[in-house]
Scaffold this motif. Structure first.
Motif, short mmCIF file in Angstrom:
data_model
loop_
_atom_site.label_atom_id
_atom_site.label_comp_id
_atom_site.label_asym_id
_atom_site.label_seq_id
_atom_site.Cartn_x
_atom_site.Cartn_y
_atom_site.Cartn_z
N ASN A 46 0.80 -1.20 0.15
CA ASN A 46 0.02 0.22 0.07
C ASN A 46 1.04 1.23 -0.10
OD1 ASN A 46 -1.35 1.95 2.37
ND2 ASN A 46 -2.36 2.05 0.63
N ALA A 47 0.83 1.90 -1.04
CA ALA A 47 1.55 3.31 -1.25
C ALA A 47 1.00 4.06 -2.19
CB ALA A 47 2.95 2.94 -1.72
N ASN A 48 0.99 5.41 -1.86
CA ASN A 48 0.44 6.54 -2.83
C ASN A 48 1.57 7.04 -3.67
OD1 ASN A 48 -2.39 6.47 -1.81
ND2 ASN A 48 -1.36 6.92 0.11
N GLY A 49 1.18 7.74 -4.73
CA GLY A 49 1.98 8.32 -5.64
C GLY A 49 2.23 7.57 -6.86
N ASP A 50 3.43 7.68 -7.47
CA ASP A 50 3.84 7.02 -8.62
C ASP A 50 4.27 5.42 -8.25
OD1 ASP A 50 4.73 5.91 -10.82
OD2 ASP A 50 6.47 7.55 -11.17
N PRO A 51 3.53 4.44 -8.92
CA PRO A 51 3.88 3.23 -8.19
C PRO A 51 5.14 2.54 -8.83
CG PRO A 51 1.82 3.01 -9.69
CD PRO A 51 2.30 4.58 -9.32
N SER A 52 5.40 3.17 -9.74
CA SER A 52 6.96 2.81 -10.68
C SER A 52 8.01 2.69 -9.82
CB SER A 52 6.95 3.37 -12.14
OG SER A 52 7.39 4.81 -11.83
N VAL A 70 5.83 -6.64 -6.55
CA VAL A 70 4.51 -6.79 -5.95
C VAL A 70 3.45 -5.73 -6.40
CG1 VAL A 70 5.79 -7.80 -3.98
CG2 VAL A 70 5.31 -5.27 -3.90
N PRO A 71 2.08 -6.12 -6.39
CA PRO A 71 1.21 -5.14 -6.74
C PRO A 71 1.37 -3.86 -5.80
CG PRO A 71 0.31 -7.36 -6.43
CD PRO A 71 1.71 -7.33 -5.93
N VAL A 72 1.09 -2.49 -6.30
CA VAL A 72 1.04 -1.51 -5.65
C VAL A 72 -0.43 -0.86 -5.35
CG1 VAL A 72 2.00 0.72 -5.07
CG2 VAL A 72 3.53 -0.92 -6.03
N LEU A 73 -0.90 -0.75 -4.43
CA LEU A 73 -2.27 -0.46 -4.04
C LEU A 73 -2.37 1.01 -3.37
CD1 LEU A 73 -3.15 -3.55 -1.95
CD2 LEU A 73 -3.31 -3.26 -4.40
N ALA A 74 -2.95 1.95 -3.97
CA ALA A 74 -3.05 3.37 -3.66
C ALA A 74 -4.24 3.34 -2.68
CB ALA A 74 -3.46 4.18 -4.68
N ASP A 75 -4.51 4.28 -1.81
CA ASP A 75 -5.46 4.31 -0.87
C ASP A 75 -6.70 5.01 -1.76
OD1 ASP A 75 -3.78 4.17 1.25
OD2 ASP A 75 -3.81 6.41 1.89
N SER A 76 -7.82 4.44 -1.43
CA SER A 76 -9.06 4.67 -2.01
C SER A 76 -9.77 5.82 -1.57
CB SER A 76 -10.04 3.28 -2.28
OG SER A 76 -10.42 3.02 -0.82
N ILE A 77 -9.25 6.08 -0.17
CA ILE A 77 -9.86 7.32 0.43
C ILE A 77 -8.81 8.29 0.41
CG2 ILE A 77 -10.61 8.13 2.86
CD1 ILE A 77 -12.58 5.94 1.84
N GLY A 78 -9.36 9.48 0.02
CA GLY A 78 -8.26 10.56 -0.20
C GLY A 78 -7.67 11.25 1.09
N GLY A 79 -6.72 12.14 0.56
CA GLY A 79 -6.24 12.83 1.99
C GLY A 79 -5.33 12.33 2.76
N PHE A 80 -4.71 10.98 2.52
CA PHE A 80 -3.90 10.55 3.65
C PHE A 80 -4.54 10.35 4.97
CE2 PHE A 80 -0.94 12.68 0.67
CZ PHE A 80 -0.07 11.52 0.42
N ALA A 81 -5.59 9.27 4.95
CA ALA A 81 -6.33 9.04 5.87
C ALA A 81 -5.70 8.18 7.05
CB ALA A 81 -7.77 8.58 5.60
#
Length: 202
Positions: free
Chosen positions: A50-56, A63-74
């Motif tokens: 689980n990480a936000n920003g550019d997954p590359s 490994v798959p990189v999953l961004a938060d689906s809830i905004g604003g660094f919850a």
């Protein structure tokens, strides 16, 4: 119960480290994230980050990189939800989370969390360590989470909930107690001083 999937939580802002990805900091010639992957991968049926920003920037880890689906660094719960959503797509019943900045966590984390969850209809367990001043300290980024509660968690996050233990207590979550002998297994790297301490611990 089927073996859980693993989700490494690296979605924070690392403000005390001056920003950037704490998981990519070097410790003893290996980055923190690689150490966490090496420790968690043998304990789970599959792994995501689980990480936000550019997954590359994490391509090298495979490994798959999953961004938060809830905004604003919850916070960590947003990472837990991202992991639950991914796991639901894989047909998994549970996930186990670990923090990307905690390189010494127990090699038996998953078995002990599963043991503590026995008999629970919805297995929800946080890691904990004994504390002389309180009964115990919970480590909310290390836990076993039931995918079946993901819509409940989504609604709680959308309502503004951020504190992990408020949500786990609401669902009668349990603790798995891990011994502390010598070093705290859940010691995490928040500051440059912590990184120096981790080097000494190695």
């Amino acid at each position: 119960m089927k073996q859980p999937l693993g989700v490494i939580l690296a979605g924070g802002l690392a403000t005390r480290m001056g920003g950037g990805d704490k998981g990519l900091l070097q410790l003893g010639g290996q980055c923190l994230l690689a150490r966490v992957i090496d420790r968690l991968a043998p304990q789970v049926a599959g792994l995501a980050l689980n990480a936000n920003g550019d997954p590359s920037r994490f391509d090298a880890f495979g490994v798959p990189v999953l961004a938060d689906s809830i905004g604003g660094f919850a916070g960590p719960l947003a990472g837990v939800l991202a992991g639950m959503d991914w796991a639901a797509g894989q047909g998994a019943e549970t996930i186990v989370t670990a923090a990307a900045d905690t390189p010494f966590f127990p090699a038996d984390l998953v078995p002990q969390l599963l043991l503590a969850s026995e008999g629970m209809a919805q297995p929800l367990v946080l890691a904990a360590t004994p504390d002389p001043t309180r009964k115990q300290v919970r480590h909310p980024t290390f836990g076993l989470w039931p995918v079946s509660l993901r819509e409940d968690l989504r609604a709680a996050l959308e309502d503004g909930l951020r504190k992990v233990v408020l949500w786990t207590d609401e669902h009668q979550g349990r603790e798995a107690l891990f011994p502390v002998s010598g070093i705290d297994p859940f010691f995490n790297v928040n500051t440059p001083e912590d990184l120096a301490r981790a080097e000494a611990m190695l």
